[in-house]
Design an enzyme around this catalytic site. Structure first.
Site, short mmCIF file in Angstrom:
data_model
loop_
_atom_site.label_atom_id
_atom_site.label_comp_id
_atom_site.label_asym_id
_atom_site.label_seq_id
_atom_site.Cartn_x
_atom_site.Cartn_y
_atom_site.Cartn_z
N GLY A 1 0.79 -1.24 0.00
CA GLY A 1 0.00 0.00 0.00
C GLY A 1 0.81 1.28 0.00
N SER A 2 2.02 1.24 -0.56
CA SER A 2 2.80 2.48 -0.56
C SER A 2 2.22 3.51 -1.52
CB SER A 2 4.28 2.21 -0.87
OG SER A 2 4.46 1.90 -2.23
N ARG B 1 -14.39 -16.05 -10.62
CA ARG B 1 -13.97 -14.64 -10.69
C ARG B 1 -15.19 -13.72 -10.71
NH1 ARG B 1 -8.55 -13.22 -11.97
NH2 ARG B 1 -7.38 -15.10 -12.40
N MET C 1 -3.95 -6.88 -7.25
CA MET C 1 -3.33 -7.96 -8.01
C MET C 1 -4.29 -8.96 -8.63
SD MET C 1 -0.27 -6.93 -8.00
CE MET C 1 0.53 -8.32 -8.81
N ARG C 2 -5.58 -8.66 -8.68
CA ARG C 2 -6.53 -9.59 -9.33
C ARG C 2 -7.04 -9.00 -10.63
NH1 ARG C 2 -5.80 -14.39 -7.75
NH2 ARG C 2 -7.78 -14.94 -8.71
N ASN D 1 -5.52 2.69 -12.95
CA ASN D 1 -4.51 1.76 -12.44
C ASN D 1 -3.12 2.37 -12.60
OD1 ASN D 1 -3.35 -0.80 -11.61
ND2 ASN D 1 -2.85 -1.19 -13.77
N HIS E 1 0.68 0.91 -13.34
CA HIS E 1 1.39 -0.30 -13.76
C HIS E 1 2.88 -0.01 -13.80
CE1 HIS E 1 1.93 -4.14 -15.76
NE2 HIS E 1 2.78 -3.54 -16.55
N THR F 1 -9.42 -0.78 -19.20
CA THR F 1 -10.41 -1.31 -20.13
C THR F 1 -10.35 -2.83 -20.01
OG1 THR F 1 -8.82 -1.44 -21.92
CG2 THR F 1 -10.06 0.61 -21.72
N LEU G 1 -6.25 -6.12 -20.81
CA LEU G 1 -5.36 -5.99 -19.65
C LEU G 1 -4.15 -5.09 -19.94
CD1 LEU G 1 -4.78 -7.12 -16.76
CD2 LEU G 1 -3.31 -8.78 -17.88
N1 NHR Z 1 -8.25 -5.81 -14.86
C1 NHR Z 1 -8.51 -5.50 -16.12
N2 NHR Z 1 -9.63 -5.98 -16.64
N3 NHR Z 1 -7.71 -4.72 -16.87
C2 NHR Z 1 -6.58 -4.24 -16.33
O1 NHR Z 1 -5.80 -3.48 -17.09
C3 NHR Z 1 -6.23 -4.54 -15.00
C4 NHR Z 1 -7.12 -5.36 -14.29
C5 NHR Z 1 -6.82 -5.73 -12.97
C6 NHR Z 1 -5.65 -5.34 -12.40
C7 NHR Z 1 -3.45 -4.26 -12.50
C8 NHR Z 1 -2.42 -5.08 -13.25
C9 NHR Z 1 -1.09 -4.43 -13.39
O2 NHR Z 1 -0.98 -3.21 -13.29
C10 NHR Z 1 -4.76 -4.56 -13.12
C11 NHR Z 1 -5.04 -4.14 -14.41
C12 NHR Z 1 -2.78 -8.50 -11.73
C13 NHR Z 1 -2.47 -9.33 -12.79
C14 NHR Z 1 -2.51 -10.83 -12.64
O3 NHR Z 1 -2.09 -11.57 -13.53
C15 NHR Z 1 -2.13 -8.76 -14.01
C16 NHR Z 1 -2.12 -7.37 -14.14
C17 NHR Z 1 -2.45 -6.55 -13.07
C18 NHR Z 1 -2.78 -7.12 -11.87
N4 NHR Z 1 -3.08 -11.33 -11.52
C19 NHR Z 1 -3.26 -12.77 -11.22
C20 NHR Z 1 -4.72 -13.20 -11.54
O4 NHR Z 1 -4.90 -14.38 -11.82
C21 NHR Z 1 -3.03 -13.08 -9.77
C22 NHR Z 1 -1.67 -12.71 -9.27
C23 NHR Z 1 -1.58 -12.68 -7.76
O5 NHR Z 1 -2.62 -12.85 -7.07
O6 NHR Z 1 -0.47 -12.42 -7.25
O7 NHR Z 1 -5.62 -12.37 -11.41
O8 NHR Z 1 -0.10 -5.16 -13.69
C1 GAR Z 2 3.52 -1.15 -7.34
O1 GAR Z 2 4.81 -1.18 -7.92
C2 GAR Z 2 2.47 -1.23 -8.40
O2 GAR Z 2 2.77 -0.51 -9.56
C3 GAR Z 2 2.49 -2.70 -8.69
O3 GAR Z 2 2.61 -3.33 -7.46
C4 GAR Z 2 3.29 -2.45 -6.56
C5 GAR Z 2 2.41 -2.23 -5.37
O4 GAR Z 2 3.08 -1.51 -4.37
N1 GAR Z 2 1.29 -3.11 -9.34
C6 GAR Z 2 1.23 -4.21 -10.04
O5 GAR Z 2 2.22 -4.89 -10.27
C7 GAR Z 2 -0.13 -4.57 -10.54
N2 GAR Z 2 -0.05 -5.84 -11.16
P1 GAR Z 2 2.30 -0.77 -3.21
O6 GAR Z 2 1.31 -1.79 -2.64
O7 GAR Z 2 3.36 -0.43 -2.22
O8 GAR Z 2 1.62 0.42 -3.81
#
Ligand code: NHR
Ligand code: GAR
Length: 213
Positions: free
Chosen positions: A13-14, A62, A87-88, A104, A106, A138, A141
């Site tokens: 949560g930083s 999901r 992260m979901r 978001n 990234h 959107t 992903l």
């Molecule tokens: N959802 C959609 N529809 N579109 C995006 O662009 C999203 C999203 C949900 C999250 C953040 C994202 C990132 O910035 C985000 C963007 C998780 C995964 C992933 O593979 C991928 C991208 C992002 C966040 N998650 C696994 C899953 O099965 C689980 C991984 C875990 O729990 O550690 O959901 O990168």
């Molecule tokens: C951050 O680097 C963020 O960009 C990344 O996870 C970290 C969370 O840190 N997000 C992803 O990788 C989404 N898939 P935080 O919890 O300290 O903000």
């Protein structure tokens, strides 16, 4: 009245903490995590912000998880839902429900390195410049319209830990900046591009390019 947001986290949560301490003209109505042990929840609670946990492991699909998450969020009627290390992957129905209201951060310069382990991907690819991107979500992903990016150098001897820490410092700056623009009503959608104050601006901290000889 200040616009209202709900922040979704999964861990440290930083980015959430940076948003909370940026004195933005925004009311953070709640922080919601899919992980009960996310350290960011304690930090939010210590600031008097309502917190909730919607554990994805309690749902068999999901879609069921997303429906419960949507229900938890909508109790606070936010104008924007802010993913901060969430992260979901979210289902198309969820994304459609928050059309143009889901943002978001990234940890890469999109469209490079979507998905997970972005710093490892960047080191493996040998790129010299890496960074972070704030974008609207959107159902494709990590491909939604970009609001702002910041770049950092990749240095000799870099590890995932060193590189991610360098990127994270920039994340904290650009996410607050993007949310301030949003709160001030300065973000506008032009087709699939976001303009700030009606212009295609690049505020990512880069200087203007050198003239080509
Ligand atoms: N959802 C959609 N529809 N579109 C995006 O662009 C999203 C999203 C949900 C999250 C953040 C994202 C990132 O910035 C985000 C963007 C998780 C995964 C992933 O593979 C991928 C991208 C992002 C966040 N998650 C696994 C899953 O099965 C689980 C991984 C875990 O729990 O550690 O959901 O990168
Ligand atoms: C951050 O680097 C963020 O960009 C990344 O996870 C970290 C969370 O840190 N997000 C992803 O990788 C989404 N898939 P935080 O919890 O300290 O903000």
């Amino acid at each position: 009245m200040k616009p209202t947001i709900v922040i979704l986290i999964s861990g440290r949560g930083s980015n959430m903490a940076a948003i909370l301490s940026a004195s933005l003209p925004i009311k953070v109505a709640a922080v919601i995590s899919n992980q009960a042990d996310a350290t960011g929840l304690e930090l939010a609670a210590a600031q008097g912000i309502p917190t909730a946990v919607v554990d994805h492991r309690a749902f068999s699909t999901r879609e069921d998880f997303d429906a419960a998450l949507q229900n938890a969020i909508d109790q606070f009627s936010p104008q924007l839902v802010v993913l901060a290390g969430f992260m979901r992957i979210l289902s198309p129905q969820f994304v459609a429900h928050y059309e143009k209201r889901l943002i978001n951060i990234h940890p890469s310069l999109l469209p490079a390195f979507p998905g997970l382990h972005t710093h490892r991907q960047a080191l493996a690819a040998g790129v010299r410049i890496h960074g972070c991107t704030v974008h609207f979500v959107t159902d494709r992903l990590d491909h939604g319209p970009i609001v702002v990016q910041a770049a950092v150098p990749v240095l000799q001897g870099d590890t995932e830990a060193l590189l991610s820490a360098r990127v994270l410092r920039r994340e904290h700056v650009i996410y607050s900046r993007a949310l301030r623009w949003w709160a001030e009503g300065r973000l506008h959608w032009q087709e699939d591009c976001i303009h700030v104050d009606g212009e295609f601006q690049n505020f990512g901290g880069l200087s203007a390019p050198e003239p080509v000889a």
